[in-house]
Enzyme design. Structure first.
Site, PDB file in Angstrom:
ATOM      1  CB  THR A  53      -1.063  -0.039   1.292  1.00 31.18           C
ATOM      2  OG1 THR A  53      -1.280  -1.720   1.296  1.00 31.18           O
ATOM      3  CG2 THR A  53      -1.638   1.527   1.719  1.00 31.18           C
ATOM      4  CB  VAL A  54       2.548   3.532  -2.299  1.00 32.66           C
ATOM      5  CG1 VAL A  54       3.154   2.291  -2.842  1.00 32.66           C
ATOM      6  CG2 VAL A  54       1.242   3.386  -3.664  1.00 32.66           C
TER       7      VAL A  54
END
Length: 286
Positions: A53-54
């Site tokens: 998850t960026v």
């Protein structure tokens, strides 16, 4: 990498280590043992990608918690935003872990759901095994979440949440903990997350007391949430309370905060730069 020719076993270890580097990182060996970068075909990476998850996608806004005479109370709204739009309505951000612990979170809601699912499974295993290594207090869960958040941060895959864990510790004392995405753990009589850091902490510091009644605690939190509704574009007027007492955890039904949008400032004053001009025009018309 240069290999030593004086000791055969040293060279052998270096060669085997270099080969492992080639296998794991995609480098290939050149003359004299120097490694150069290997061109990797992107088609090879499509089979089993590693996804982190960026950035948060579906998020929740501010959460608040404070202690009162009978226990601890948490408060949050019931909306989840997709980007800047309030897409998911009626989304509860309160979670009961056991009879002495509850939590709520701001930030990424998928990470919040993963934390709750893991804690519920952990509590179930503790209750069934009865091996003496059980997490029963709120402080245990807050400490565990702090260590987990720090571990995920070191793996470059953080939990994009700021959570409040409330309940009672092993000694039966009221407990309220704050855990952010870096693993920071704070404890206090009142704690907030999100934009409430800038808008509500002074109000809580001036009016909240650990000895106040439940009605007074709800009134203060409701006033804080009303301020957030006016000032935070991602806050909702539908809020939910969760009380943790020695009788257990009670997640209440959502309620609506009464708001007024007919103020003259909301109608006539639309920009800080032209505020003085609009104010003078409004006073002349009135």
């Amino acid at each position: 990498f240069f290999f030593s020719s004086r000791r055969r076993h040293t060279r052998q270890r270096s060669v085997s280590w270099a080969r492992r580097c080639v296998q794991e990182t995609g480098y290939q060996r050149r003359v004299h043992g120097i490694l150069k970068l290997k061109v990797i075909d992107m088609e090879e990476l499509k089979g089993d990608p590693i996804s982190h998850t960026v950035a948060p996608v579906v998020t929740g806004s501010s959460v608040l918690g404070l202690k009162y005479n009978d226990g601890v109370i948490l408060c949050a709204d019931t909306h989840a935003c997709y980007g800047s739009g309030r897409k998911f309505k009626g989304f509860s951000r309160m979670a009961k872990i056991n009879e002495r612990t509850a939590m709520t979170s701001s930030g990424e809601m998928s990470d919040f759901q993963a934390i709750v699912e893991f804690f519920e499974e952990k509590n179930l295993n503790d209750c069934t095994q009865e091996d003496g290594m059980s997490f029963h207090s709120a402080k245990d869960y807050a400490t565990y979440l702090s260590e987990w958040a720090y571990y995920r941060r070191r793996k470059m895959d953080p939990l994009y949440n700021v959570s409040l864990v409330a309940g009672f510790d092993a000694k039966g004392e009221k407990y309220l903990g704050y855990i952010d995405q870096f693993g920071t753990l704070l404890e206090g009589d009142f704690l907030v997350a999100g934009l409430a850091h800038y808008l509500c902490k002074v109000l809580l510091q001036n009016y909240s007391k650990p000895t106040m009644s439940e009605a007074d605690a709800k009134a203060i939190l409701q006033e804080c949430m009303k301020i957030l509704v006016y000032r935070d574009a991602r806050a909702s007027e539908f809020i939910q309370f969760c009380t943790i007492t020695k009788k257990g955890v009670n997640i209440e039904a959502p309620i609506e905060i009464p708001t007024t949008w007919g103020h003259k400032q909301f109608i006539y004053e639309t920009n800080e730069v032209i505020r003085s001009v609009k104010t003078s025009q409004t006073s002349q018309h009135v």
